[in-house]
Design a protein around this motif. Structure first.
Motif, PDB file in Angstrom:
ATOM      1  N   ALA A  47       0.818  -1.209   0.000  1.00 48.70           N
ATOM      2  CA  ALA A  47       0.000   0.000   0.000  1.00 48.70           C
ATOM      3  C   ALA A  47       0.857   1.267   0.000  1.00 48.70           C
ATOM      4  N   ASP A  48       2.049   1.173   0.558  1.00 51.24           N
ATOM      5  CA  ASP A  48       2.945   2.333   0.618  1.00 51.24           C
ATOM      6  C   ASP A  48       3.922   2.379  -0.546  1.00 51.24           C
ATOM      7  N   ALA A  49       4.261   1.234  -1.094  1.00 47.40           N
ATOM      8  CA  ALA A  49       5.219   1.154  -2.202  1.00 47.40           C
ATOM      9  C   ALA A  49       4.750   0.073  -3.167  1.00 47.40           C
ATOM     10  N   PRO A  50       3.849   0.407  -4.089  1.00 43.00           N
ATOM     11  CA  PRO A  50       3.255  -0.602  -4.982  1.00 43.00           C
ATOM     12  C   PRO A  50       4.192  -1.001  -6.114  1.00 43.00           C
ATOM     13  N   MET A  51       5.322  -1.572  -5.748  1.00 45.05           N
ATOM     14  CA  MET A  51       6.329  -1.959  -6.735  1.00 45.05           C
ATOM     15  C   MET A  51       5.960  -3.280  -7.389  1.00 45.05           C
ATOM     16  N   PRO A  52       6.491  -3.565  -8.571  1.00 45.58           N
ATOM     17  CA  PRO A  52       6.227  -4.864  -9.213  1.00 45.58           C
ATOM     18  C   PRO A  52       6.650  -6.025  -8.326  1.00 45.58           C
ATOM     19  N   ASP A  53       5.907  -7.124  -8.417  1.00 43.54           N
ATOM     20  CA  ASP A  53       6.170  -8.280  -7.564  1.00 43.54           C
ATOM     21  C   ASP A  53       7.591  -8.807  -7.737  1.00 43.54           C
ATOM     22  N   ALA A  54       8.103  -8.782  -8.964  1.00 39.65           N
ATOM     23  CA  ALA A  54       9.443  -9.312  -9.194  1.00 39.65           C
ATOM     24  C   ALA A  54      10.488  -8.507  -8.431  1.00 39.65           C
ATOM     25  N   ILE A  55      10.311  -7.187  -8.386  1.00 40.69           N
ATOM     26  CA  ILE A  55      11.252  -6.346  -7.636  1.00 40.69           C
ATOM     27  C   ILE A  55      11.082  -6.585  -6.142  1.00 40.69           C
ATOM     28  N   ARG A  95       7.259   8.647   7.533  1.00 40.80           N
ATOM     29  CA  ARG A  95       6.028   9.257   8.044  1.00 40.80           C
ATOM     30  C   ARG A  95       6.171  10.758   8.232  1.00 40.80           C
ATOM     31  N   HIS A  96       7.316  11.191   8.742  1.00 42.95           N
ATOM     32  CA  HIS A  96       7.454  12.586   9.150  1.00 42.95           C
ATOM     33  C   HIS A  96       8.147  13.485   8.132  1.00 42.95           C
ATOM     34  N   HIS A  97       8.842  12.907   7.162  1.00 50.24           N
ATOM     35  CA  HIS A  97       9.646  13.754   6.276  1.00 50.24           C
ATOM     36  C   HIS A  97       9.476  13.455   4.783  1.00 50.24           C
ATOM     37  N   ILE A  98       9.360  12.207   4.388  1.00 49.23           N
ATOM     38  CA  ILE A  98       9.292  11.889   2.959  1.00 49.23           C
ATOM     39  C   ILE A  98       7.855  11.815   2.480  1.00 49.23           C
ATOM     40  N   GLY A  99       7.019  11.120   3.230  1.00 56.58           N
ATOM     41  CA  GLY A  99       5.629  10.968   2.866  1.00 56.58           C
ATOM     42  C   GLY A  99       5.344   9.662   2.147  1.00 56.58           C
ATOM     43  N   LEU A 100       4.162   9.152   2.355  1.00 50.03           N
ATOM     44  CA  LEU A 100       3.694   7.910   1.758  1.00 50.03           C
ATOM     45  C   LEU A 100       2.285   8.110   1.227  1.00 50.03           C
ATOM     46  N   PRO A 101       1.866   7.320   0.225  1.00 50.29           N
ATOM     47  CA  PRO A 101       2.617   6.267  -0.467  1.00 50.29           C
ATOM     48  C   PRO A 101       3.616   6.840  -1.462  1.00 50.29           C
ATOM     49  N   LEU A 102       4.585   6.005  -1.864  1.00 48.49           N
ATOM     50  CA  LEU A 102       5.537   6.412  -2.868  1.00 48.49           C
ATOM     51  C   LEU A 102       4.857   6.513  -4.228  1.00 48.49           C
ATOM     52  N   ASP A 103       5.348   7.423  -5.035  1.00 48.16           N
ATOM     53  CA  ASP A 103       4.817   7.623  -6.371  1.00 48.16           C
ATOM     54  C   ASP A 103       5.978   7.507  -7.360  1.00 48.16           C
ATOM     55  N   PHE A 104       5.960   6.439  -8.122  1.00 44.33           N
ATOM     56  CA  PHE A 104       7.016   6.254  -9.103  1.00 44.33           C
ATOM     57  C   PHE A 104       6.449   5.706 -10.417  1.00 44.33           C
TER      58      PHE A 104
END
Length: 258
Positions: A213-221, A249-258
């Motif tokens: 949910a925070d980093a929806p990267m491809p399963d292979a990765i 949580r405090h500085h970068i933010g979630l979820p990641l967007d790539f």
């Protein structure tokens, strides 16, 4: 994330940041975090992972990401040059301490994470090694992957040494974090966020991926990142991941967007 093509980016001004499109490459994610924390807006440009990227090379002289191009200035690549560009362009608290000793510590820890032959470099070698069973690439291996092997110093000895290198860096980060926790600081150096906090957080995904949910990267990765050598797994202290979660949580933010 919506990416510009190289042709579109070349026609624009401002800060354009070349990133590996649609994958959470740690060097690219770290560059994004550094610029974002410094309040610097970027225009993302797509680089194709394992592609020839000839158009990118014609523009910047590089085939890898991340690369930053500001107006008509020469392209900037490499974690340290990108950090210094963010420091020059940004505003607010610096990601480098004022004092020389702490500044050297931040840069040294960051180099252990990001620089050639550091944590990310060793992890990449292990992932290439898993593809080839630690042996030389067999006949028929795509040219782009062979080029990556040459670029990153792939070889049986390098792969064999990578787990010990990663484990040593993890233990170093844990020891530094323990010293900071003793003084009630949640950061790796000093009393405020610095670059090495961002770098560790982004590179931690190479050994402990954030939840889907925070980093929806491809399963292979995700599967590749999650498969750990026993020496690395033993050195990965839960405190390092708690620190990572705090920084996200405090500085970068979630979820990641790539």
């Amino acid at each position: 994330m919506n990416y510009l093509t190289v042709a579109e980016a070349r026609a624009r001004s401002g800060l354009r940041l070349v990133l590996s499109a649609h994958v959470p490459g740690p060097w690219g994610e770290a560059a994004k975090a550094v610029f974002a924390v410094r309040g610097v807006a970027v225009q993302p440009v797509a680089q194709e992972v394992f592609g020839d990227n000839d158009d990118l090379h014609a523009w910047t002289g590089h085939r890898n990401a991340p690369i930053a191009v500001l107006d008509d200035e020469p392209p900037v690549a490499g974690w340290l040059d990108l950090l210094m560009l963010a420091e020059r362009l940004g505003e607010g608290p610096s990601l480098l301490p004022d004092g020389s000793a702490d500044r050297a510590l931040v840069l040294g820890l960051s180099a252990e994470i990001c620089a050639p032959h550091g944590f990310g470099w060793a992890r990449r070698l292990l992932m290439l090694g898993s593809r080839f069973g630690g042996a030389d690439p067999p006949p028929g291996t795509p040219a782009s992957i062979l080029a990556a092997c040459r670029r990153y110093g792939y070889g049986a000895a390098a792969v064999a040494n990578a787990p010990a290198r990663m484990a040593d860096i993890l233990r170093t980060l844990t020891a530094q974090l323990d010293r900071q926790r003793a003084s009630s600081s949640p950061y790796l150096v000093g009393e405020r966020l610095t670059a090495c906090d961002l770098y560790w957080s982004c590179f931690s995904n190479m050994v402990a991926p954030l939840p889907p949910a925070d980093a929806p990267m491809p399963d292979a990765i995700r599967d590749g990142y999650g498969a750990l050598d026993p020496a690395v797994a033993a050195a990965l202290d839960p405190a390092l991941l708690a620190h990572r979660d705090f920084i996200y949580r405090h500085h970068i933010g979630l979820p990641l967007d790539f």
